[in-house]
Scaffold this motif. Structure first.
Motif, short mmCIF file in Angstrom:
data_model
loop_
_atom_site.label_atom_id
_atom_site.label_comp_id
_atom_site.label_asym_id
_atom_site.label_seq_id
_atom_site.Cartn_x
_atom_site.Cartn_y
_atom_site.Cartn_z
N TRP A 27 0.85 -1.20 0.00
CA TRP A 27 0.00 0.00 0.00
C TRP A 27 0.88 1.24 0.00
N GLN A 28 0.51 2.22 -0.83
CA GLN A 28 1.29 3.46 -0.92
C GLN A 28 0.67 4.54 -0.04
N THR A 29 1.25 4.74 1.13
CA THR A 29 0.70 5.69 2.09
C THR A 29 0.62 7.10 1.52
N ALA A 30 1.61 7.49 0.74
CA ALA A 30 1.64 8.83 0.17
C ALA A 30 0.67 8.98 -1.00
N GLU A 31 0.23 7.88 -1.57
CA GLU A 31 -0.73 7.89 -2.69
C GLU A 31 -1.79 6.83 -2.42
N PRO A 32 -2.67 7.09 -1.47
CA PRO A 32 -3.65 6.08 -1.07
C PRO A 32 -4.46 5.55 -2.25
N GLY A 33 -4.61 4.23 -2.28
CA GLY A 33 -5.33 3.58 -3.36
C GLY A 33 -4.42 2.86 -4.32
N TYR A 34 -3.13 3.22 -4.34
CA TYR A 34 -2.16 2.53 -5.19
C TYR A 34 -1.45 1.43 -4.41
N PHE A 35 -1.10 0.38 -5.12
CA PHE A 35 -0.30 -0.71 -4.55
C PHE A 35 0.97 -0.86 -5.40
N GLY A 36 2.11 -0.84 -4.74
CA GLY A 36 3.37 -0.84 -5.46
C GLY A 36 3.61 0.54 -6.07
N PRO A 37 4.76 0.75 -6.69
CA PRO A 37 5.05 2.06 -7.30
C PRO A 37 3.93 2.46 -8.24
N SER A 38 3.39 3.65 -8.04
CA SER A 38 2.21 4.05 -8.80
C SER A 38 2.48 4.17 -10.29
N ALA A 39 3.73 4.41 -10.67
CA ALA A 39 4.06 4.51 -12.10
C ALA A 39 3.72 3.22 -12.84
N ASN A 40 3.83 2.10 -12.12
CA ASN A 40 3.43 0.81 -12.70
C ASN A 40 2.00 0.52 -12.24
N PHE A 41 1.06 1.12 -12.95
CA PHE A 41 -0.35 1.03 -12.59
C PHE A 41 -0.85 -0.41 -12.57
N ASN A 42 -0.15 -1.27 -13.27
CA ASN A 42 -0.47 -2.70 -13.30
C ASN A 42 -0.63 -3.27 -11.89
N GLY A 43 0.22 -2.85 -10.96
CA GLY A 43 0.16 -3.37 -9.60
C GLY A 43 -1.14 -3.02 -8.90
N LEU A 55 -11.54 0.34 1.66
CA LEU A 55 -10.36 -0.01 0.87
C LEU A 55 -10.75 -0.20 -0.59
N THR A 56 -11.84 -0.89 -0.83
CA THR A 56 -12.32 -1.06 -2.21
C THR A 56 -12.56 0.28 -2.87
N ASP A 57 -13.21 1.19 -2.16
CA ASP A 57 -13.52 2.51 -2.73
C ASP A 57 -12.24 3.27 -3.08
N SER A 58 -11.23 3.15 -2.24
CA SER A 58 -9.97 3.85 -2.48
C SER A 58 -9.29 3.35 -3.76
N ILE A 59 -9.31 2.04 -3.95
CA ILE A 59 -8.71 1.47 -5.16
C ILE A 59 -9.52 1.86 -6.39
N VAL A 60 -10.83 1.79 -6.30
CA VAL A 60 -11.69 2.12 -7.44
C VAL A 60 -11.46 3.58 -7.88
N THR A 61 -11.26 4.46 -6.93
CA THR A 61 -10.98 5.86 -7.27
C THR A 61 -9.75 5.97 -8.16
#
Length: 470
Positions: A146-162, A186-192
């Protein structure tokens, strides 16, 4: 290309088990009937079974064939029923579970997609991904990215695949009872984040484009559009949602009239077609409906079946190829069988085999992890993997929260808990106290939120959600 797709375009050698059968003439294009789909499924399963190693394994270095488990499940074949030469001691599920349980898996330098891949395929194989073994919890492993500085992203956000595959894994791998495992916050954060990365043409790629006008205006690819629309739908977004409809229209606009194929950035190929269809399947959209039938009467399913060798069952990567590709065959069979990116395991036919296997208790003295979210009710969601070593077969909520103060990844999930020891109702977390009807409540494995007691029993693999609210 996303990590999952690396080297997918290179066809693998024809399995010796099929010999001359693999080079049988490909069928002519025709709108696929239920009988043709059933034959394709049967032959495709036979081909994937031929890919199993003598030791029962599918997973390995490079482009792992463990994705076959999602295809088997979609086709109605239990992974535990797949065994070399009928040797049930080497069945694919047991061998895979043993691999996932080793300390060295997945590698010395893992990335989030390793754990997402493991989650999706363990689930399809009938292995509870949160309870693989006393030491392996794939849901908790994923939470750690989980990316604390970019909530909703998992792994480096540049690789949106994660992030796409986090949604597919955490939303698609339900509990054994078939209910959502993770909390709605958590689901809502990822969907955003999924929505924010949809390109102007209605699709997606594996790269982050949120907030980037140039990126948002760039061309999307078939593969990640299928994966991202599936990620939305397994997260509870309906197929009538505007973003899902835009994704559907993007795919529809990429149809090749003469074959029913999707015109991919990587050229017309079965893997991209498989991912596009899997996205439609996950959203309950028929890939052979009028929307996906060309003026020539061809559909994306037609294209896949036209590139399958029969009776051998393997699929080529591209129409001009002369040998089947293992990975493309997995993608194609999963799609033809009606699957998304994972499917609940079928009931096995092997005597004595169960639909699910799971570690039932903690092992005292064996280090493990639990997945934890803390929602303060004000939009500040914290997500982490908590590492600890249990002293018994169960633990308590209080002990998990205590461990989270010093052994959480990412850190900062829990800074304080009141009371900090003993038993009783938890009255404050991270400095936020109960206030009237607004109190800290807890949910485990998606169950209803209820009062949080320090002494609440926590079992191995429990996905824990704390929430402040009424």
């Amino acid at each position: 290309m996303p990590r999952f797709r690396t080297s997918r375009r290179f066809a693998l050698a024809v399995p010796a088990a099929f010999g001359a059968f693999a080079l049988t003439t490909l069928p002519a294009f025709a709108t696929s009937t239920p009988a043709q789909i059933a034959t394709s499924r049967t032959n495709g399963v036979a081909y994937l079974k031929s890919l199993q190693a003598a030791d029962g394994s599918y997973a390995g270095s490079g482009l792992s064939k463990e994705w076959a488990f999602s295809a088997f499940a979609a086709a109605g074949t239990a992974v535990v029923d797949v065994a070399p030469g009928g040797d049930t001691t080497k069945n694919a599920r047991t061998v895979y579970r043993n691999l996932l349980s080793t300390a060295g898996w997945p590698s010395a330098t893992p990335v989030v997609t390793d754990y997402e891949r493991g989650t999706l395929n363990a689930y399809a194989a009938g292995i509870d991904p949160a309870r693989v073994s006393a030491s392996r919890n794939l849901v908790a492993d994923t939470y750690a990215y989980w990316q604390t500085a970019e909530p909703g992203y998992f792994g480096p956000s540049a690789n949106f695949n994660g992030t796409v595959f986090a949604a597919l894994a955490l939303g698609g791998a339900k509990t054994q009872a078939g209910t959502a495992r993770i909390p709605q916050a958590l689901t809502d954060s990822i969907v955003t984040r999924l929505r924010a990365n949809q390109h102007n043409d209605g699709g997606w790629t594996y790269q982050k484009v949120e907030g980037n006008p140039t990126g948002l205006s760039s061309a999307s690819d078939i593969d990640m559009t299928g994966a991202a629309m599936a990620a939305l739908c397994v997260s509870g977004v309906p197929h009538t949602d505007t973003d899902v409809v835009q994704a559907k229209n993007f795919l529809k606009g990429k149809l090749v009239a003469s074959s029913g194929a999707f015109n991919s950035l990587y050229g017309v190929n079965t893997s991209s077609n498989g991912w596009g269809i899997a996205g439609l399947n996950a959203c309950g959209i028929n890939p052979q409906s009028a929307d996906f039938t060309t003026l020539s009467g061809k559909t994306p399913v037609d294209f896949l079946i036209a590139n399958q060798y029969n009776p051998a069952g393997g699929f080529t990567y591209k129409p001009a190829d002369t040998v089947p590709s293992a990975y493309s065959s997995i993608d194609a069979l999963r799609a033809v069988a009606g699957g998304g990116f994972t499917t609940a395991p079928p009931v096995p036919v092997t005597p004595g085999a169960t639909q699910w296997v799971a570690q039932s208790t903690f092992a005292a003295g064996t280090a493990t992890k639990l997945a934890l979210t803390v929602d303060d009710g004000a939009g500040n969601l914290k997500v982490c993997s908590v590492s600890f070593t249990p002293t018994g077969t169960t633990t308590t909520l209080g002990d998990v929260l205590a461990a989270a103060t010093s052994a959480a990844t990412p850190s900062g999930c829990v800074s304080s808990v009141t009371p900090s020891s003993g038993t009783g109702t938890i009255t404050a977390v991270n400095g936020k106290a109960n206030s009237g009807s607004h109190t800290w409540k807890v949910s485990v494995d998606g169950a209803s939120f209820a009062g949080s007691l320090r002494e609440k029993t926590i079992n191995i693999g429990d996905t824990i959600a704390l929430r402040w609210g009424a």
